[in-house]
Scaffold this active site. Structure first.
Site, PDB file in Angstrom:
ATOM      1  CG  HIS A 150     -24.098  21.837 -18.877  1.00 23.19           C
ATOM      2  ND1 HIS A 150     -25.498  21.925 -18.127  1.00 23.19           N
ATOM      3  CD2 HIS A 150     -23.681  20.704 -19.081  1.00 23.19           C
ATOM      4  CE1 HIS A 150     -25.764  21.237 -17.663  1.00 23.19           C
ATOM      5  NE2 HIS A 150     -24.889  19.987 -18.456  1.00 23.19           N
ATOM      6  CG  HIS A 171     -27.633  28.371 -20.483  1.00 25.52           C
ATOM      7  ND1 HIS A 171     -27.909  27.296 -20.093  1.00 25.52           N
ATOM      8  CD2 HIS A 171     -27.985  29.318 -20.216  1.00 25.52           C
ATOM      9  CE1 HIS A 171     -29.422  27.612 -19.446  1.00 25.52           C
ATOM     10  NE2 HIS A 171     -29.031  28.834 -19.715  1.00 25.52           N
ATOM     11  CG  HIS A 211     -28.371  32.570 -16.728  1.00 25.53           C
ATOM     12  ND1 HIS A 211     -29.539  32.442 -15.421  1.00 25.53           N
ATOM     13  CD2 HIS A 211     -29.359  31.918 -18.130  1.00 25.53           C
ATOM     14  CE1 HIS A 211     -30.449  31.274 -16.040  1.00 25.53           C
ATOM     15  NE2 HIS A 211     -30.221  31.193 -17.296  1.00 25.53           N
ATOM     16  CD  GLU A 212     -28.075  33.470 -21.573  1.00 21.19           C
ATOM     17  OE1 GLU A 212     -28.127  31.983 -22.073  1.00 21.19           O
ATOM     18  OE2 GLU A 212     -29.004  33.657 -20.662  1.00 21.19           O
TER      19      GLU A 212
END
Length: 596
Positions: free
Chosen positions: A396, A393, A389-390
């Site tokens: 991105h 980020h 998940h992180e």
């Protein structure tokens, strides 16, 4: 779980993030901090001159860009140090001074927006289309979007001067809950083990119901002991939001929060309405959970324990990195090499230490690595998903800053939660495919149902609570502890349904969520997972075009508004269809679990 939690100085360097890509030393940081005043003065030199010529405006933009880059890097360094050990006085001091410098710079440059708005539209439009404005055009367009709510120079200066004080409630809440709050230990397997913000989730996954109950009650007892203080802090945060919205002339705090990203209020309210319509499926899931656990009454501390017992879930940090590499392979070797190199090479602060902020986050800036804070535990399988998940980020952030000029590289949180939950979905599909036993498959299915529930249903409940608290203040009702607890308990009962039996202290959950101090943030988790599920299916079932569409989204940065950038990727979040599709996916998982 370790019986003792190390202090920061006991953590090996290999387990910490490498902040040298920001500054080589605290001394270098001090030099950068001291330069902010001079950089702000260079911007201030253009005061009263923005409308003189395109050269004046361009010169101011370049001076402002140089200032903003230093401010971002200075604050990121100080903030990361502080979150790694919130009890460290030196890091507290650095973050405080960084915030003060930021506030002073904002005050000195507060003339910019009012002066920019005063330039005649026709003149400004002709300047913006000049080649030399290419790096600033999108920034200027977004500035002009705020024109209806920009105040006079004097009023803007007043608002900028209170930027630091507006953070008081959030900072105090963080210090109280992460440093000063004391939790009684929990007895597990005959040993007393420490209960912290981070270990709380581990205890709630414990198969021993007595351990879960003790951890739950000990945890919330500490919050109840400070309920009036914490309620006052949250009320202060909400009042600050209402003040800021009214000062600028927005009709509500919600409009103020959504306006800058051009997200219609209908997106927020449609999310809540669509989830409400699908609550019977959620209630069905809790009935199934009660049946599988074999309890006469389902309690709030029963909702996180794995439904499938005796499944080995021990995963080392390095093993988790390789799972991410394999699971995310549909995105290509370049993507996985960059991400996994970062996960092992200085991007991540890996494990819990005393004073470290709980949970996880990614902190990407234009300068330096896109850093990740974890509190990784090898016996919590969800931490593998958290890593992915992180990592979403951070990748991105990586693509955004390498594909855009500084003044329009930063994407919105609305978009960020898509990239992160997209990665989670690919990890789930990979682990499900690799599952060797029926029990492991059942374990993963139940865990994925819980994760969608936590990200879609629960975050929507949180979003509804935020909406209600802000509307209470806007309609003249003060937020006392009793009002907040009553409002939250009603939502607990509505979302969890008739099978759930709550404790007297259960409604204190609404006063412990740190995200509430960044108002109208959490709904983006729910919209994010809805978009991510749609895009994950599109990319994995599609071809090169679908993957390239997704990378166009990752590379958009701040060059488009979020609804627009997601349309480029292939999903329309202005409709409720992606929300309903995600809820349908949850219903399918529940049906599969019922069969098992």
């Amino acid at each position: 779980m370790a019986n003792t939690i190390p202090t920061r100085d006991q953590v090996p360097a290999s387990d910490k993030w490498d902040l040298s890509t920001l500054y080589k030393s605290d001394e270098d940081w001090e030099k950068a901090l001291s330069s902010i005043k001079t950089l702000a003065e260079k911007v201030l030199a253009f005061k009263g001159r923005l409308g003189e010529s395109s050269d004046s405006l361009l010169g101011c933009l370049k001076a402002n860009e140089a200032l903003e880059k230093v401010i971002e890097t200075v604050y990121n360094y100080a903030s990361l140090q502080h979150t790694a050990d919130e009890s460290d006085a030196a890091s507290q001091d650095r973050e405080g001074r960084a915030m003060m410098a930021y506030s002073e710079a904002e005050s000195a440059t507060s003339f910019f927006s009012p002066e920019l708005m005063a330039i005649p539209d026709e003149k400004l439009s002709s300047w913006m289309n000049l080649p030399e404005f290419a790096d600033y055009k999108i920034f200027l367009q977004k500035e002009l979007h705020h024109k209806p709510y920009i105040l006079s120079e004097k009023e803007e200066r007043i608002l900028s001067l209170q930027a630091e004080s507006s953070e008081t409630a959030q900072k105090t809440f963080s210090l109280l809950t992460n440093v000063d709050l004391h939790f009684e230990s929990v007895k597990s397997n005959g040993e007393e083990k420490p209960l912290t913000q981070s270990t709380f989730s581990t205890f709630l996954h414990n198969p021993d119901r007595a351990v879960r109950e003790q951890a739950y009650k000990n945890f919330y007892k500490a919050f109840v002991q400070h309920e009036n203080t914490i309620a006052s802090l949250y009320a202060g945060s909400v009042n600050q939001d209402v003040f800021a919205a009214r000062a600028r002339g927005y009709k509500s705090s919600l409009e103020a929060a959504l306006y800058s990203n051009k997200v219609p209020e209908s997106v927020y309210r449609n999310l809540i309405d669509t989830v409400h319509k699908n609550l019977p499926t959620l209630h069905k899931y809790y009935s199934l959970r009660k049946k599988i656990l074999g309890v006469s009454e389902l309690r709030h501390y029963d909702v996180y324990v794995p439904l499938v017992k005796n499944v080995e879930t021990k995963t080392s940090y390095d093993e988790a990195v390789e799972i991410c590499r394999n699971a995310l392979s549909p995105l290509g070797k370049s993507y996985t090499d960059i991400l996994c190199g970062g996960l092992k090479g200085g991007w991540v602060d890996r494990y819990e230490n005393k004073g470290k902020r709980s949970g996880a986050f990614s902190s990407g800036a234009y300068t330096g690595y896109p850093y990740i804070l974890l509190n990784y535990k090898d016996d919590v399988i969800r931490d593998v998903f958290t890593m992915a998940h992180e990592g979403g980020h951070s990748m991105h952030s990586y693509y955004s800053k390498t594909s855009n000029p500084f003044m329009c590289y930063d994407y919105t949180i609305f978009e960020a939660e898509v990239a992160s939950t997209f990665n989670e979905e690919l990890v789930f599909e990979y682990l499900l495919k690799e599952a060797k036993t029926a029990d492991m498959k059942a374990y993963l299915l139940s865990m994925r149902a819980d994760d969608i529930l936590a990200t879609l249903h629960r975050q929507t409940m949180f979003a509804e609570f935020e909406l209600k608290t802000h509307e209470l203040v806007e309609n003249g009702t003060p937020l006392s502890a009793s009002v907040l607890r009553k409002t939250y308990r009603e939502l607990l009962e509505q979302y969890f349904g008739p099978e759930m039996h709550f404790e007297p202290e259960s409604d204190m959950e609404g006063l412990r969520i740190p995200h509430f101090y960044n108002a109208f943030y959490v709904y983006k988790y729910a919209t994010g997972i809805s978009a991510a599920l749609a895009l994950a299916k599109r990319v994995t079932q599609g071809g090169e075009k679908e993957r390239e569409d997704y990378f166009k989204f990752l590379k958009s940065g701040g060059s488009r508004y979020p609804i627009e950038s997601l349309k480029v990727a292939g999903v329309d979040m202005s409709s409720s269809e992606p929300i309903q599709a995600a809820l349908d996916t949850f219903a399918e998982l529940v049906a599969e679990l019922e069969k098992i």
